[in-house]
Design a protein around this motif. Structure first.
Motif, short mmCIF file in Angstrom:
data_model
loop_
_atom_site.label_atom_id
_atom_site.label_comp_id
_atom_site.label_asym_id
_atom_site.label_seq_id
_atom_site.Cartn_x
_atom_site.Cartn_y
_atom_site.Cartn_z
N PHE A 1 0.79 -1.22 0.00
CA PHE A 1 0.00 0.00 0.00
C PHE A 1 0.83 1.28 0.00
N CYS A 2 2.10 1.20 0.33
CA CYS A 2 2.91 2.41 0.41
C CYS A 2 3.44 2.78 -0.97
N GLN A 3 3.91 4.01 -1.11
CA GLN A 3 4.54 4.49 -2.33
C GLN A 3 5.55 5.56 -1.96
N PHE A 4 6.63 5.61 -2.70
CA PHE A 4 7.73 6.53 -2.37
C PHE A 4 7.31 7.99 -2.50
N ASP A 5 7.77 8.79 -1.55
CA ASP A 5 7.73 10.24 -1.65
C ASP A 5 8.85 10.77 -0.76
N PRO A 6 9.22 12.04 -0.89
CA PRO A 6 10.34 12.58 -0.11
C PRO A 6 10.20 12.41 1.40
N LYS A 7 8.98 12.21 1.90
CA LYS A 7 8.78 12.00 3.34
C LYS A 7 8.69 10.53 3.70
N ASN A 8 8.77 9.66 2.71
CA ASN A 8 8.66 8.23 2.95
C ASN A 8 9.78 7.53 2.19
N LEU A 9 11.02 7.70 2.68
CA LEU A 9 12.21 7.22 1.98
C LEU A 9 12.34 5.70 2.00
N TYR A 10 11.69 5.05 2.95
CA TYR A 10 11.88 3.61 3.11
C TYR A 10 10.74 2.79 2.52
N CYS A 11 10.09 3.35 1.52
CA CYS A 11 9.15 2.60 0.68
C CYS A 11 9.60 2.81 -0.77
N PRO A 12 10.55 2.00 -1.26
CA PRO A 12 11.12 2.22 -2.59
C PRO A 12 10.25 1.69 -3.72
N ILE A 13 8.97 2.04 -3.71
CA ILE A 13 8.05 1.69 -4.79
C ILE A 13 7.72 2.97 -5.54
N PHE A 14 8.14 3.05 -6.79
CA PHE A 14 8.05 4.29 -7.55
C PHE A 14 7.06 4.14 -8.71
N ARG A 15 6.26 5.14 -8.92
CA ARG A 15 5.40 5.21 -10.10
C ARG A 15 6.27 5.60 -11.29
N VAL A 16 6.15 4.87 -12.40
CA VAL A 16 7.00 5.11 -13.57
C VAL A 16 6.86 6.55 -14.07
N GLY A 17 5.65 7.05 -14.14
CA GLY A 17 5.43 8.42 -14.59
C GLY A 17 6.11 9.44 -13.70
N SER A 18 6.16 9.15 -12.39
CA SER A 18 6.82 10.07 -11.46
C SER A 18 8.33 10.06 -11.66
N LEU A 19 8.91 8.88 -11.91
CA LEU A 19 10.35 8.79 -12.17
C LEU A 19 10.73 9.66 -13.37
N VAL A 20 9.94 9.57 -14.43
CA VAL A 20 10.21 10.36 -15.62
C VAL A 20 10.04 11.84 -15.35
N SER A 21 9.00 12.20 -14.60
CA SER A 21 8.75 13.60 -14.27
C SER A 21 9.86 14.18 -13.41
N TRP A 22 10.32 13.43 -12.42
CA TRP A 22 11.40 13.91 -11.55
C TRP A 22 12.71 14.08 -12.33
N ALA A 23 12.84 13.36 -13.44
CA ALA A 23 14.03 13.49 -14.29
C ALA A 23 13.90 14.66 -15.27
N GLY A 24 12.77 15.38 -15.19
CA GLY A 24 12.59 16.56 -16.03
C GLY A 24 12.03 16.28 -17.41
N SER A 25 11.32 15.16 -17.59
CA SER A 25 10.79 14.80 -18.91
C SER A 25 9.29 14.51 -18.82
N ASN A 26 8.66 14.48 -20.00
CA ASN A 26 7.24 14.14 -20.11
C ASN A 26 7.11 12.68 -20.51
N PHE A 27 6.27 11.93 -19.82
CA PHE A 27 6.21 10.49 -20.07
C PHE A 27 5.75 10.17 -21.49
N GLN A 28 4.71 10.83 -21.99
CA GLN A 28 4.20 10.51 -23.32
C GLN A 28 5.24 10.78 -24.40
#
Length: 378
Positions: free
Chosen positions: A219-246
């Motif tokens: 049920f958990c998902q990674f965010d800056p306040k929850n460092l010990y849940c390393p489950i990342f949404r793919v779209g968020s990974l791309v967004s944090w890298a400065g790109s658009n997923f589509q």
């Protein structure tokens, strides 16, 4: 003259020189001298010890292991593949998650390829011809799809044609789709488990919360306040890298995920936390650049009822993820522990043990031996 010089040198061998100190009662010179001393002391205390922590020993030989797992399903309906459900076994390469993995987001499909003769693609310069002699038999087409047969195939009254080749036919001729096939992959999730160890200090840790709650990772998902849940949404990974997923899903790309462990091991283990950085690693400065994007080809092989082999060729576009880990561990150095604090005897006794033998004749020697080394016999 020479005797005088030799005598003088001989007598100088028995001379004794001592330094003479003069105390200057000068306030300006004395003040300058004390300021110089204070500056050196301030540099040692503030910069070397407090800021740079020069009293600590560091370990940069980080040992690390990465385990990745992607989850998510999507449905497509195309003329080439028909109605199809895509799960992790279809779109993740390689299937066993490591520090580099690839998620397919777009495809060019060339179905029902069989080995035989057909015309080379018009997009291959070395496959173009005007006469049969331009297609020497047995010569591979440079950057092409097969081997020339000796015939130049021309459509109608066209002067220029393409060489006939022996290859998997028909060759790939379709262009990249204008929309990503797996556009909904941005909602897939990636589990990135990282184990690290600083061997010098025998300190180990992981980026997953130490809990007995089996439902935590469901049920958990990674965010800056929850460092010990390393489950990342793919779209968020791309967004944090400065790109658009589509955009990146259309022609592919490379995303870097950097996990940094910069730990002060003088503090509690709970203070040693991972820090994450995300970046786009491939060339994204020009969408029309020939070096933009990321793709490769693979095939799935079948046999018909007569036992003849055929295949479906796929040119896969997608996102490659590179997970990189670095860090350093710093710990109170031995010099301070053993010699400069009140309990130095305690730490010295813990670090060293004295190995004694009753007889020297058996080849053993008395040594002050560090505990982490083995006793050596002479």
């Amino acid at each position: 003259m020479g005797q005088v010089v030799c005598k003088s040198l001989f007598q100088s061998l028995f001379d004794y020189k001592t330094a003479k100190y003069v105390i200057a009662k000068n306030k300006k010179v004395g003040l300058l001298y004390r300021l110089l001393q204070a500056s050196i002391l301030a540099y040692l205390v503030i910069w070397v010890f407090l800021w740079k922590k020069g009293y600590q020993d560091t370990d940069t030989s980080l040992e690390s292991s990465i385990v990745t797992k992607v989850k998510g399903v999507t449905f497509t309906n195309t003329s080439d593949l028909g109605a199809r459900l895509w799960d992790v076994a279809d779109y993740v390469i390689p299937p066993q998650g490591e520090n580099v993995f690839f998620i397919v987001t777009n495809l060019i499909v060339t179905p029902n390829q069989r080995q035989g003769t057909c015309a080379e693609s018009e997009n291959i310069p070395d496959g173009l011809c005007y006469k049969d002699s331009d297609c020497p038999p047995g010569e591979p087409v440079v950057a092409g799809n097969g081997v020339k047969t000796g015939r130049c195939l021309r459509a109608g009254k066209m002067q220029r044609g393409t060489c006939e080749i022996f290859a998997w036919c028909p060759v790939e001729t379709k262009s990249r789709p204008s929309k990503p096939l797996l556009g909904k992959a941005e909602d897939f999730t990636v589990y990135i488990k990282n184990f690290i160890r600083f061997p010098k200090f025998n300190f180990s840790k992981t980026n997953v919360l130490d809990t007995e709650d089996r439902s935590y990772l469901k049920f958990c998902q990674f965010d800056p306040k929850n460092l010990y849940c390393p489950i990342f949404r793919v779209g968020s990974l791309v967004s944090w890298a400065g790109s658009n997923f589509q955009d990146i899903a259309l022609q592919g790309g490379v995303i870097g995920i950097q996990i940094e462990w910069d730990c002060d091991l003088d503090k509690a283990p709970s203070e040693c936390n991972p820090r994450y950085h995300f970046s786009r690693l491939d060339n994204r400065f020009s969408e029309k650049s020939v070096s933009s994007g990321y793709n490769f080809r693979f095939a799935k092989y079948y046999r018909d009822t007569e036992g003849v082999q055929f295949r479906t060729l796929m040119k896969a576009y997608g996102i490659r993820f590179d997970v990189m880990v670095n860090g350093k561990g710093a710990f109170f150095c031995d010099l301070v522990l053993i010699y400069l604090i009140k309990k130095s005897n305690f730490y010295r006794n813990k670090k060293y043990e004295e190995a004694r033998s009753g007889h020297l004749g058996n080849g053993k020697v008395n040594v002050e031996q560090p505990q982490n080394l083995q006793t050596v016999e002479a």
